[in-house]
Scaffold this motif. Structure first.
Motif, PDB file in Angstrom:
ATOM      1  N   LEU A   3       0.620  -1.382  -0.104  1.00 16.89           N
ATOM      2  CA  LEU A   3       0.556  -0.047  -0.205  1.00 16.89           C
ATOM      3  C   LEU A   3       1.243   1.064  -0.311  1.00 16.89           C
ATOM      4  CD1 LEU A   3      -2.614  -0.839   2.720  1.00 16.89           C
ATOM      5  CD2 LEU A   3      -3.001  -1.316   0.213  1.00 16.89           C
ATOM      6  N   ASP A   4       2.202   0.888   0.182  1.00 22.63           N
ATOM      7  CA  ASP A   4       2.928   1.764   0.348  1.00 22.63           C
ATOM      8  C   ASP A   4       2.601   2.913   1.671  1.00 22.63           C
ATOM      9  OD1 ASP A   4       4.260   4.860  -1.719  1.00 22.63           O
ATOM     10  OD2 ASP A   4       5.610   4.055   0.488  1.00 22.63           O
ATOM     11  N   ILE A   5       2.600   3.143   2.351  1.00 24.40           N
ATOM     12  CA  ILE A   5       1.683   3.744   3.780  1.00 24.40           C
ATOM     13  C   ILE A   5       2.374   3.306   4.984  1.00 24.40           C
ATOM     14  CG2 ILE A   5      -0.954   3.991   2.768  1.00 24.40           C
ATOM     15  CD1 ILE A   5      -2.051   1.844   4.539  1.00 24.40           C
ATOM     16  N   GLY A   6       2.324   4.525   6.104  1.00 28.08           N
ATOM     17  CA  GLY A   6       2.910   4.252   6.940  1.00 28.08           C
ATOM     18  C   GLY A   6       1.663   3.212   8.264  1.00 28.08           C
ATOM     19  N   ASP A   7       2.513   3.248   9.843  1.00 27.57           N
ATOM     20  CA  ASP A   7       2.377   1.490   9.788  1.00 27.57           C
ATOM     21  C   ASP A   7       0.791   2.301  11.727  1.00 27.57           C
ATOM     22  OD1 ASP A   7       2.456   0.450  13.121  1.00 27.57           O
ATOM     23  OD2 ASP A   7       2.412  -0.484  11.189  1.00 27.57           O
ATOM     24  N   LEU A   8       0.567   4.053  11.510  1.00 23.47           N
ATOM     25  CA  LEU A   8      -0.183   4.512  12.137  1.00 23.47           C
ATOM     26  C   LEU A   8      -1.497   4.209  11.579  1.00 23.47           C
ATOM     27  CD1 LEU A   8       0.782   7.518  14.088  1.00 23.47           C
ATOM     28  CD2 LEU A   8       0.037   5.268  15.273  1.00 23.47           C
ATOM     29  N   SER A   9      -1.157   5.025  10.282  1.00 22.94           N
ATOM     30  CA  SER A   9      -2.576   4.786   9.336  1.00 22.94           C
ATOM     31  C   SER A   9      -3.138   3.287   8.599  1.00 22.94           C
ATOM     32  CB  SER A   9      -2.002   5.077   7.404  1.00 22.94           C
ATOM     33  OG  SER A   9      -1.831   6.759   7.801  1.00 22.94           O
ATOM     34  N   LYS A  23     -11.577   8.324   9.062  1.00 28.01           N
ATOM     35  CA  LYS A  23     -10.129   8.893   9.606  1.00 28.01           C
ATOM     36  C   LYS A  23      -9.199   8.065   9.173  1.00 28.01           C
ATOM     37  CE  LYS A  23     -12.200   8.918  14.681  1.00 28.01           C
ATOM     38  NZ  LYS A  23     -11.598   8.103  16.218  1.00 28.01           N
ATOM     39  N   PHE A  24      -9.185   6.784   8.347  1.00 25.92           N
ATOM     40  CA  PHE A  24      -8.126   6.626   7.396  1.00 25.92           C
ATOM     41  C   PHE A  24      -7.655   7.312   6.683  1.00 25.92           C
ATOM     42  CE2 PHE A  24      -5.367   3.073   5.326  1.00 25.92           C
ATOM     43  CZ  PHE A  24      -5.820   3.056   4.083  1.00 25.92           C
ATOM     44  N   LEU A  25      -9.034   7.669   5.476  1.00 27.68           N
ATOM     45  CA  LEU A  25      -8.948   8.549   4.532  1.00 27.68           C
ATOM     46  C   LEU A  25      -8.147   9.657   4.629  1.00 27.68           C
ATOM     47  CD1 LEU A  25     -11.999   8.369   2.859  1.00 27.68           C
ATOM     48  CD2 LEU A  25      -9.829   6.972   2.260  1.00 27.68           C
ATOM     49  N   LEU A  26      -8.260  10.459   5.726  1.00 26.82           N
ATOM     50  CA  LEU A  26      -7.760  11.211   6.337  1.00 26.82           C
ATOM     51  C   LEU A  26      -6.215  11.518   6.913  1.00 26.82           C
ATOM     52  CD1 LEU A  26     -10.134  12.587   8.686  1.00 26.82           C
ATOM     53  CD2 LEU A  26      -9.398  14.302   6.119  1.00 26.82           C
ATOM     54  N   ALA A  27      -5.813  10.218   7.341  1.00 28.32           N
ATOM     55  CA  ALA A  27      -4.995   9.836   7.889  1.00 28.32           C
ATOM     56  C   ALA A  27      -3.569   9.497   6.882  1.00 28.32           C
ATOM     57  CB  ALA A  27      -4.287   9.072   8.460  1.00 28.32           C
ATOM     58  N   ILE A  28      -3.724   9.445   5.678  1.00 30.25           N
ATOM     59  CA  ILE A  28      -4.160   8.717   4.262  1.00 30.25           C
ATOM     60  C   ILE A  28      -3.532  10.112   3.377  1.00 30.25           C
ATOM     61  CG2 ILE A  28      -3.507   8.204   2.002  1.00 30.25           C
ATOM     62  CD1 ILE A  28      -2.616   6.466   4.239  1.00 30.25           C
ATOM     63  N   GLN A  29      -4.506  11.176   3.508  1.00 29.14           N
ATOM     64  CA  GLN A  29      -3.770  12.404   3.164  1.00 29.14           C
ATOM     65  C   GLN A  29      -2.957  13.391   3.518  1.00 29.14           C
ATOM     66  OE1 GLN A  29      -7.744  14.938   2.615  1.00 29.14           O
ATOM     67  NE2 GLN A  29      -7.240  16.656   1.781  1.00 29.14           N
TER      68      GLN A  29
END
Length: 771
Positions: free
Chosen positions: A694-700, A742-748
């Protein structure tokens, strides 16, 4: 939950004018609509409904010869100095009925010498008469038992008492036996026609009528007016499941007036009642002060402690310090009841998730650990949520006798007009004991009979329904806007709807539909007990807004977390109330759902396809397929499936808005796709593999897992690898939407920081996760 909105009727101008004349209110459109819908359609009916002074109550001797017999037997006992025992019941109706007879008969008998009372232990004795206690009363020299709120079906025990030289007068309102019991007298309104104004009296009101009959027969004996008992009558009437019409409404109106007057008095006649009202932050002028304040507290004592005898002292004793001690014990019992109820409710919901509700007509669940005292409350909650009659049983009661099979005991609650008492009665051959009325019942049976009982009662109700599916329903009375609520800070609408009080069965609290609204400043917290300790009972406070007004209106949602409130526009059902503690008008939220318009935005058309004929499907590459595991049994199930499918398609439509780069919605859909793939193939994967994919961070990713959880996915760590499974039963759409946002906001935020910072700070993403 099915929302049923009644079509507004055309109200004659003369009726609206009559409502204004009788209420002295300038605006009565809503009140007139409700009164007309509820069958108040003449000026005489209106005048009697609004003001008790226009109503002529029935005589106590309308009960016929049995009232004469009861009064004569009591008169004989008083003259001859016989010992009389009041046999009460442990719920609020039974406790107040005992208190009414204690104070009322106490004007004719010397308390503690000639007159005593007995309340069975809820946890060890259950409802009604029993031989062991009758034996004890016989030893004490009892010659007459006067029951209240119980006794109609205790024929064997009544015969046993007679053999010991004890006569019995039954005052009760529960279902009648097939044959008249061998008593000195039986006063039960169910012997009257259903249209009789006394037919719906509860136990406390029947007890009051007996005292009233004595007062009329021997007017020179009592020193205190019989009207002094009316505050107790109102408490029992409103706390019990009876229809507030005829004399019930009249007595409740008079009683609430008496209750409030005593609360405000410098020297209270009933200090215990006043202290209880203080503890629950009420002042006694509203029916809800009883239904949400006094009633639950009185009931809590027997639910937690079993023995509720001291509640009669609390209601009748004049010693302020003694009442203070008793009231605090009652308050602590109620606090404990809330926590216990929540624990049992959670356990029941877990068992309920394993039940196929599509093939279940009556829910019957059992457990050895469930607290018997709260089973009726939880059964009522489950019945409301599912729309199905519910029976909950404790299977660890103990042995009936030596070498006898184990006994289960529990409570039953009905819904949707099903006569639960009759259903249970038809399985009497499988039961050890049962009693109650059409809406609530108590029962006990041998544990070995539970499977047979469950099958039989389900089969019987299915035959009765004839294929009709029971679903949870809420009947909506009025459509209002926030502008209607905020007018004069809510006072105008509140006073208009207050015309209908006291509300109860047959005249429920008006349900208000507020469309296309949203919530602001939501926050939840645990309640606290007298010692400042948190209780497992949540309430969420919020402000509600819509396009009709720039102002918002306060509200509360009992038993729910703030995350359960939609973050988008929605429709909701609520009741308006006055919070005497905060000195404000507010709404009490009942149910909420996302607006249909909000769900359908940017969603492609929906096709329903038959999986058995897949060769003829005409699908595009980008179409999303939703699968129903089992055939729907009703249109309500189809609607729920469609709603879920539309929601999923909405998420897909959001992703198609931008195809140049991997947007947050695309990442979310990829995460959902991975979860579906792992569920379908039963493969395991490492956390690092998902992060790289996904190329995202652990918190996200943690926030993403939270969203998956509320969509029904379960993540299990096994030997350092993730196993993902899915169960549609565990879905929660409202919480899922909040978690996905919340997930979408964190990714943004993560993508923004990756673009403008060499080292990515995570403080903002942590804040999103904690919000």
């Amino acid at each position: 939950m099915q929302w049923i909105l009644r079509e507004p009727e055309l109200i004659p101008d003369w009726f609206i004018q009559a409502v204004q004349n009788n209420t002295k209110l300038s605006k009565v459109d809503f009140a007139a609509q409700l009164l007309w819908q509820r069958g108040i359609k003449t000026e005489i009916e209106l005048a009697q409904f609004v003001d008790y002074k226009n109503y002529q109550p029935a005589s106590p001797f309308a009960f016929g010869e049995d009232m004469n017999l009861a009064v004569a037997r009591l008169k004989q006992a008083a003259i001859s100095g016989e010992k009389v025992v009041i046999w009460g019941d442990f719920d609020a109706d039974g406790i107040t009925a005992t208190a009414v007879l204690w104070d009322g008969l106490g004007e004719f008998f010397i308390q503690q010498q000639q007159l005593t009372y007995y309340i069975p232990n809820r946890l060890t004795e259950s409802h009604g008469l029993n031989r062991a206690a009758i034996d004890n009363l016989a030893v004490q020299g009892c010659k007459l038992i006067v029951t209240c709120d119980t006794g109609s079906t205790n024929i064997d025990e009544i015969i046993y008492a007679q053999k010991l030289g004890i006569d019995v007068i039954v005052t009760d309102h529960h279902t009648l036996p097939t044959e008249r019991p061998p008593v000195s007298a039986i006063i039960n309104p169910r012997y009257l026609p259903e249209t009789h104004p006394l037919f719906h009296l509860s136990g406390v009101a029947v007890a009051y009528k007996l005292v009233e009959g004595l007062y009329e027969t021997l007017p020179d004996v009592p020193e205190k007016p019989v009207a002094d008992l009316l505050d107790l009558v109102a408490i029992g009437l409103i706390a019990d499941l009876v229809k507030l019409s005829g004399d019930c409404r009249y007595l409740a109106q008079l009683g609430i007036q008496k209750l409030h007057a005593d609360f405000k008095a410098k020297k209270r006649r009933r200090p215990g009642v006043g202290i209880l009202l203080d503890l629950c932050k009420k002042n006694g002028d509203r029916p809800t002060d009883i239904s949400f304040g006094l009633g639950p507290r009185i009931n809590a004592v027997s639910r937690i402690q079993g023995d509720a005898s001291f509640c009669v002292e609390l209601l009748t004793n004049k010693d302020i310090h003694h009442c203070q001690t008793l009231a605090q014990a009652t308050e602590l019992a109620n606090t404990r009841r809330k926590s216990l109820q929540k624990d049992v409710q959670n356990q029941v919901l877990q068992k309920l998730s394993q039940l196929d509700l599509s093939t279940t007509s009556v829910i019957v669940l059992e457990d050895p650990q469930w607290a018997v005292g709260v089973l009726g409350l939880v059964a009522g909650q489950i019945a409301q949520e599912t729309g199905k009659p519910t029976i909950l049983l404790n299977t660890e009661i103990g042995e009936l006798e030596t070498n006898q099979p184990r006994l289960a005991r529990g409570s039953a609650r009905s819904i949707n007009g099903v006569d639960l008492y009759q259903l249970v009665k038809e399985q009497a051959h499988l039961l050890y004991r049962f009693g109650g009325h059409p809406f609530a019942a108590g029962l006990s049976l041998f544990t070995a009979n539970i499977p047979l009982f469950t099958d039989a009662i389900n089969q019987k109700l299915k035959q009765y329904l004839g294929g009709v599916e029971l679903t949870p329903k809420i009947e909506v009375d009025l459509v209002v806007t926030v502008a209607d609520l905020v007018q004069n800070l809510g006072k105008d609408l509140f006073l208009e709807l207050k015309v209908l009080e006291p509300c109860g069965m047959g005249n429920p609290v008006p349900k208000l539909l507020i469309k296309n609204c949203w919530f602001e400043k939501a926050r939840h917290r645990n309640q606290q007990d007298l010692k400042g300790q948190k209780v497992q009972y949540i309430k969420t406070e919020f402000n509600i807004k819509d396009d009709s007004s720039h102002n918002s209106f306060p509200g509360i949602w009992w038993g729910h977390y703030q995350e359960e409130l939609p973050t988008s526009r929605c429709d909701c059902i609520a009741e308006i109330d006055f919070n005497s503690f905060k000195n404000r008008y507010e709404i009490r939220l009942i149910d909420v759902r996302i607006c249909a318009e909000e769900i359908r935005e940017n969603v492609p058309s929906l096709q329903i396809l038959d999986w058995r004929n897949q060769d003829n499907w005409q699908l595009n590459l980008d179409d999303t397929i939703e699968i129903i595991k089992s055939c729907p049994t009703s249109w309500e199930e189809v609607k729920l499936w469609v709603k879920k499918s539309i929601y999923n398609q909405k998420q897909l439509a959001l992703a198609w808005k931008s195809k140049e780069q991997q947007t947050p919605p695309e990442i979310w859909l990829k995460l959902v796709g991975i979860a579906k793939f792992l569920h379908r193939t039963q493969q395991v994967v490492s956390r690092v593999q998902i992060l790289e994919k996904l190329d995202i961070g652990d918190l996200s990713l943690q926030l993403g897992f939270q969203g998956l959880k509320y969509l029904g996915f379960a993540m299990k760590l096994q030997d350092g690898k993730l196993q993902i499974t899915w169960d549609e039963i565990n879905q929660n759409q409202l919480l899922a939407e909040n978690a996905i946002n919340k997930f979408l906001l964190a990714i943004q935020e993560e993508q923004f920081q990756q673009e403008y910072f060499t080292t990515v700070p995570i403080s903002i993403i942590e804040a999103i996760a904690m919000s």
